[in-house]
Design a protein around this motif. Structure first.
Motif, mmCIF file in Angstrom:
data_model
loop_
_atom_site.group_PDB
_atom_site.id
_atom_site.type_symbol
_atom_site.label_atom_id
_atom_site.label_comp_id
_atom_site.label_asym_id
_atom_site.label_seq_id
_atom_site.Cartn_x
_atom_site.Cartn_y
_atom_site.Cartn_z
ATOM 1 N N ALA A 32 0.833 -1.210 0.000
ATOM 2 C CA ALA A 32 0.000 0.000 0.000
ATOM 3 C C ALA A 32 0.867 1.259 0.000
ATOM 4 O O ALA A 32 0.548 2.247 -0.690
ATOM 5 N N GLU A 33 1.967 1.226 0.740
ATOM 6 C CA GLU A 33 2.869 2.384 0.769
ATOM 7 C C GLU A 33 3.572 2.563 -0.574
ATOM 8 O O GLU A 33 3.773 3.691 -1.027
ATOM 9 N N ILE A 34 3.909 1.469 -1.224
ATOM 10 C CA ILE A 34 4.540 1.549 -2.549
ATOM 11 C C ILE A 34 3.557 2.134 -3.557
ATOM 12 O O ILE A 34 3.930 2.975 -4.385
ATOM 13 N N VAL A 35 2.284 1.734 -3.465
ATOM 14 C CA VAL A 35 1.251 2.288 -4.350
ATOM 15 C C VAL A 35 1.145 3.799 -4.152
ATOM 16 O O VAL A 35 1.080 4.566 -5.121
ATOM 17 N N ARG A 89 -1.115 5.675 -11.159
ATOM 18 C CA ARG A 89 -2.206 5.157 -10.344
ATOM 19 C C ARG A 89 -2.269 3.642 -10.566
ATOM 20 O O ARG A 89 -2.401 3.195 -11.696
ATOM 21 N N THR A 90 -2.147 2.866 -9.490
ATOM 22 C CA THR A 90 -2.140 1.405 -9.594
ATOM 23 C C THR A 90 -2.737 0.781 -8.344
ATOM 24 O O THR A 90 -3.242 1.497 -7.485
ATOM 25 N N THR A 91 -2.658 -0.527 -8.243
ATOM 26 C CA THR A 91 -3.237 -1.246 -7.102
ATOM 27 C C THR A 91 -2.178 -2.101 -6.423
ATOM 28 O O THR A 91 -1.114 -2.362 -6.995
ATOM 29 N N ASP A 92 -2.508 -2.555 -5.208
ATOM 30 C CA ASP A 92 -1.601 -3.427 -4.464
ATOM 31 C C ASP A 92 -1.293 -4.698 -5.265
ATOM 32 O O ASP A 92 -0.150 -5.129 -5.345
#
Length: 138
Positions: free
Chosen positions: A93-96, A106-109
């Motif tokens: 989540a932090e990498i996203v 913009r991406t997802t886990d």
């Protein structure tokens, strides 16, 4: 002549170049594509494709299999790998969030997780956290 064992094309290795050449040669010698396919125990669709491929390219070699990654994260691969190397304790989540803030991506886990799987990186649980302990009984 003993017919070859018929194999399904989906999910299998490509037919050998030898069989492809023999089918194309049979068609060039006057055999129809379908009868050449029957003769060599391959599907008519394969015979048709091989003859068309030979007409276009002069070769019957199979095309390269597999797809290149179409992930929108691949252009940022070196940045992502450097980020994780520098800050190993980041969560997905932090990498996203960092991707959105620093790169505007913009991406997802799950997308980030698949990216790291493709690059043979895994995330282990942090041993410093320890286990949840049972409550004390009084």
């Amino acid at each position: 002549m003993v017919p070859l064992i018929r194999e399904e094309a989906m999910g299998r290795r490509p037919y050998s170049e030898d069989i492809r050449v023999r089918v194309v040669k049979a068609v060039a010698d006057g055999c129809s594509r379908r009868s050449a396919a029957d003769r060599f125990a391959v599907s008519p669709a394969s015979a048709i494709r091989w003859v068309e491929l030979h007409d276009k390219t002069g070769s019957v070699s199979p095309r390269q299999r597999g797809r290149r990654s179409r992930s929108p994260l691949e252009p940022h691969a070196s940045w992502l790998l450097d980020l994780v190397a520098g800050e190993a304790d980041l969560t997905l989540a932090e990498i996203v969030q960092r991707l959105l803030q620093d790169r505007g991506v913009r991406t997802t886990d799950s997308s980030v997780d698949r990216f790291f799987q493709r690059h043979r990186m895994t995330f282990k649980k942090n041993s410093a956290r320890g286990r949840a302990r049972a409550t004390r009984r009084g």
